[in-house]
Scaffold this motif. Structure first.
Motif, PDB file in Angstrom:
ATOM      1  N   GLY A  80     -13.742  -5.629 -16.829  1.00 48.10           N
ATOM      2  CA  GLY A  80     -12.813  -6.560 -16.197  1.00 48.10           C
ATOM      3  C   GLY A  80     -13.439  -7.360 -15.075  1.00 48.10           C
ATOM      4  O   GLY A  80     -13.237  -8.586 -14.972  1.00 48.10           O
ATOM      5  N   VAL A  81     -14.203  -6.681 -14.209  1.00 49.97           N
ATOM      6  CA  VAL A  81     -14.856  -7.392 -13.105  1.00 49.97           C
ATOM      7  C   VAL A  81     -15.878  -8.387 -13.644  1.00 49.97           C
ATOM      8  O   VAL A  81     -15.981  -9.530 -13.164  1.00 49.97           O
ATOM      9  CB  VAL A  81     -15.521  -6.385 -12.142  1.00 49.97           C
ATOM     10  CG1 VAL A  81     -16.345  -7.127 -11.087  1.00 49.97           C
ATOM     11  CG2 VAL A  81     -14.465  -5.508 -11.470  1.00 49.97           C
ATOM     12  N   SER A  82     -16.632  -7.980 -14.657  1.00 48.80           N
ATOM     13  CA  SER A  82     -17.623  -8.881 -15.258  1.00 48.80           C
ATOM     14  C   SER A  82     -16.942 -10.079 -15.921  1.00 48.80           C
ATOM     15  O   SER A  82     -17.433 -11.208 -15.847  1.00 48.80           O
ATOM     16  CB  SER A  82     -18.467  -8.118 -16.283  1.00 48.80           C
ATOM     17  OG  SER A  82     -19.139  -7.033 -15.685  1.00 48.80           O
ATOM     18  N   ALA A  83     -15.803  -9.835 -16.575  1.00 47.36           N
ATOM     19  CA  ALA A  83     -15.052 -10.933 -17.179  1.00 47.36           C
ATOM     20  C   ALA A  83     -14.593 -11.922 -16.114  1.00 47.36           C
ATOM     21  O   ALA A  83     -14.592 -13.143 -16.337  1.00 47.36           O
ATOM     22  CB  ALA A  83     -13.853 -10.384 -17.950  1.00 47.36           C
ATOM     23  N   TRP A  84     -14.218 -11.414 -14.950  1.00 44.50           N
ATOM     24  CA  TRP A  84     -13.796 -12.292 -13.847  1.00 44.50           C
ATOM     25  C   TRP A  84     -14.959 -13.182 -13.403  1.00 44.50           C
ATOM     26  O   TRP A  84     -14.768 -14.377 -13.125  1.00 44.50           O
ATOM     27  CB  TRP A  84     -13.287 -11.439 -12.690  1.00 44.50           C
ATOM     28  CG  TRP A  84     -12.726 -12.245 -11.557  1.00 44.50           C
ATOM     29  CD1 TRP A  84     -11.486 -12.809 -11.481  1.00 44.50           C
ATOM     30  CD2 TRP A  84     -13.401 -12.584 -10.336  1.00 44.50           C
ATOM     31  NE1 TRP A  84     -11.344 -13.470 -10.281  1.00 44.50           N
ATOM     32  CE2 TRP A  84     -12.496 -13.349  -9.568  1.00 44.50           C
ATOM     33  CE3 TRP A  84     -14.656 -12.299  -9.824  1.00 44.50           C
ATOM     34  CZ2 TRP A  84     -12.829 -13.829  -8.310  1.00 44.50           C
ATOM     35  CZ3 TRP A  84     -14.999 -12.783  -8.576  1.00 44.50           C
ATOM     36  CH2 TRP A  84     -14.087 -13.549  -7.830  1.00 44.50           C
ATOM     37  N   TYR A  85     -16.161 -12.609 -13.346  1.00 45.97           N
ATOM     38  CA  TYR A  85     -17.331 -13.416 -12.987  1.00 45.97           C
ATOM     39  C   TYR A  85     -17.579 -14.517 -14.020  1.00 45.97           C
ATOM     40  O   TYR A  85     -17.911 -15.661 -13.666  1.00 45.97           O
ATOM     41  CB  TYR A  85     -18.572 -12.530 -12.871  1.00 45.97           C
ATOM     42  CG  TYR A  85     -18.644 -11.728 -11.596  1.00 45.97           C
ATOM     43  CD1 TYR A  85     -18.273 -12.287 -10.384  1.00 45.97           C
ATOM     44  CD2 TYR A  85     -19.096 -10.410 -11.592  1.00 45.97           C
ATOM     45  CE1 TYR A  85     -18.341 -11.566  -9.203  1.00 45.97           C
ATOM     46  CE2 TYR A  85     -19.171  -9.678 -10.425  1.00 45.97           C
ATOM     47  CZ  TYR A  85     -18.788 -10.256  -9.226  1.00 45.97           C
ATOM     48  OH  TYR A  85     -18.855  -9.540  -8.059  1.00 45.97           O
ATOM     49  N   LEU A  86     -17.417 -14.187 -15.305  1.00 47.18           N
ATOM     50  CA  LEU A  86     -17.614 -15.213 -16.334  1.00 47.18           C
ATOM     51  C   LEU A  86     -16.570 -16.310 -16.224  1.00 47.18           C
ATOM     52  O   LEU A  86     -16.872 -17.489 -16.404  1.00 47.18           O
ATOM     53  CB  LEU A  86     -17.556 -14.575 -17.721  1.00 47.18           C
ATOM     54  CG  LEU A  86     -18.731 -13.665 -18.108  1.00 47.18           C
ATOM     55  CD1 LEU A  86     -18.568 -13.168 -19.544  1.00 47.18           C
ATOM     56  CD2 LEU A  86     -20.066 -14.383 -17.958  1.00 47.18           C
TER      57      LEU A  86
END
Length: 525
Positions: A202-208
């Protein structure tokens, strides 16, 4: 409304336990993910993997500190609020907790310092060993705590001593290898791995979505999707094993989870949807799948799953046998010496001692269980039924979320394999919004495990109402208010630190990639 010290003590422990478990699954999962990421760094020499390990390690550290603090508070409550429980089973329950502190916690706490401060002081292999030691310590800690908790669900390897009025260990190996404890351990640890995977995803998706730290985010998502898919599948398989053991050792819990009021011919049907009513003792608007429960719970077509009504009738019989054991116990304690105990009294206790705890259920209605009326016995038997609606819906929401995690991680595993992680923005938003869901599933799992054991603090041995300390209700209520205020402050601090760390993102790492270092410099080193 009259304040009840038992209910207040249960409320306080439930509040602190559920709060503490907000940190445990992320600690368990992130520790392993950190070890995996650093292993890739050591194998490839690519500094981006070192950046990833440091960044997720920062979030792990914030979570770890608060998890330790809240866990210590939980252990203190055994002495403060549950002193008779501590006296009654301290020899058994205390041993795994002591081993957890000596073996697991010290291992974890020692190496977590090396993880944070040893990057430039240890060799790559040395630091990697420290990171894996942190992961090992975290999981060992969960093992010993769940051995203690599993014994409460299935008290094996111990016996009641009428001379000391305490439970004592008869076979420590049986306590350690308790099948319920082992199943709970692997199921709980797998749930922690899912929690960490969804968090990283989820956090990585937010960065993308924000167009930041793209390369780190994609690599993190690849690791999280792969690890999370394996963990999600294992949670389902291991959850099935936990359900099978519940059929063997906690039949009333299973009947309440399934809202099965009457015993059905084998194989029993599984209720997908329904509105259980504790008052009517009936499940309204039930939608059922024939044979499914029998196959899942017993793994056979001819084994009967007993319903609540039948189990209550058996509880009445066990209460009557427990009264016989209680009467024999009083005579044993009144004897001037062990030699003065009549053989028939000793025999009566040996034959019925396993049901002594059922007689103690009557203490809610009468001081001396031997004076209980048939109506009081029947009422105490129905007390063995936990809240059916609570268990019914908690279990189904938990299972539904489990299958959602499989679908989510499988989807991102596919996108990662096709290098399409940043091509479907709606999927990225799903990953971000899914971050809190593993915690909801984990907390509901503990509701099923612990609330489903009621009215027992130790299944079939010691009722919860008999285990509390001699405290006033006002005292317990005051501590509940105090804990609520302190924990509210702590959760605000936790969320603030985590959000700030995520908003800041990974720190730049000045160490050059191994493949870019000149050969003569490597040789000189």
């Amino acid at each position: 409304m009259e304040l009840d010290v038992v209910d207040l003590s249960r409320l306080q422990f439930a509040m602190t336990a559920l709060y503490h478990f907000l940190f445990v699954p992320l600690t368990l999962g992130l520790s392993v993910l950190l070890a995996v990421m650093e292993t890739v760094y050591v194998m490839t020499g690519r500094r981006i993997w070192r950046q990833m390990t440091k960044f997720w390690g920062t979030l792990f550290g914030i979570n770890f500190v608060l998890g330790v603090a809240t866990g210590i508070v939980m252990e203190f409550q055994f002495g403060m609020n549950w002193s008779y429980y501590s006296h009654y089973v301290g020899d058994i329950f205390g041993a795994p907790l002591a081993i957890e502190g000596l073996m697991a916690f010290f291992l974890e706490a020692t190496f977590v310092g090396l993880f944070f401060f040893g990057w430039d002081r240890l060799s790559k292999i040395g630091h990697l060993i420290a990171t894996w030691a942190v992961a090992l310590g975290s999981n060992f800690s969960a093992l010993w705590i769940l051995i203690a908790n599993g014994w409460m669900q299935n008290p094996t390897g111990a016996a009641f001593n009428p001379q000391t009025m305490r439970m004592e260990i008869t076979d420590f190996f049986a306590v350690v290898t308790n099948p319920v404890a082992q199943a709970k351990f692997v199921h709980t640890v797998s749930a922690g791995y899912v929690t960490a995977s969804i968090f990283v995803l989820g956090v990585s998706a937010w960065y993308l979505l924000k167009g930041r730290h793209i390369e780190i985010a994609k690599r993190s998502m690849t690791v999280a999707a792969s690890f999370g898919l394996a963990a999600s599948l294992s949670v389902v398989v291991l959850g099935d094993e936990s359900g099978y053991l519940t059929t063997e050792h906690q039949k009333m819990k299973l009947a309440a989870i399934e809202a099965m009021w009457e015993t059905e011919p084998a194989p029993a049907a599984f209720t997908v949807f329904g509105l259980p009513s504790q008052t009517d003792r009936e499940t309204h608007f039930a939608v059922r799948i024939p044979w499914a429960l029998g196959l899942i719970a017993t793994r056979s077509l001819d084994t009967v799953v007993p319903g609540i009504d039948e189990l209550v009738r058996k509880a009445e019989d066990r209460i009557r046998d427990g009264i016989v054991a209680f009467d024999a116990l009083q005579k044993i304690r009144a004897a001037s010496s062990p030699a003065a105990i009549p053989p028939q009294v000793r025999e009566a206790f040996e034959d019925n001692g396993a049901d002594l705890g059922y007689a103690l259920l009557l203490r809610r209605y009468v001081d001396d269980p031997r004076q209980a009326t048939p109506d009081q016995i029947a009422q105490a038997a129905w007390d063995t039924v936990p809240s059916v609606p609570t268990l019914f819906w908690s279990f189904r929401i938990m299972v539904g979320l489990g299958f959602f995690f499989i679908a989510l991680t499988a989807s991102f595993f596919f996108l990662s394999a096709r290098r399409l992680l940043d091509c479907y923005r709606p999927m990225l938003w799903v990953a971000v919004l899914a971050i809190p869901l593993p915690w909801i599933a984990a907390e509901l799992g503990w509701v099923v495990a612990e609330f489903g054991r009621q009215p027992w603090i130790i299944e079939g041995v010691l009722p919860t109402a008999a285990a509390v300390s001699s405290l006033g209700a006002a005292t317990v209520l005051t501590t509940i208010i105090g804990f609520a205020l302190i924990y509210t402050v702590l959760i605000i601090i936790e969320m603030t630190l985590m959000v700030r760390a995520i908003a800041k993102g990974p720190e730049p790492d000045e160490e050059p990639d191994a493949e870019l270092v000149p050969a003569n410099l490597v040789a000189a080193e």
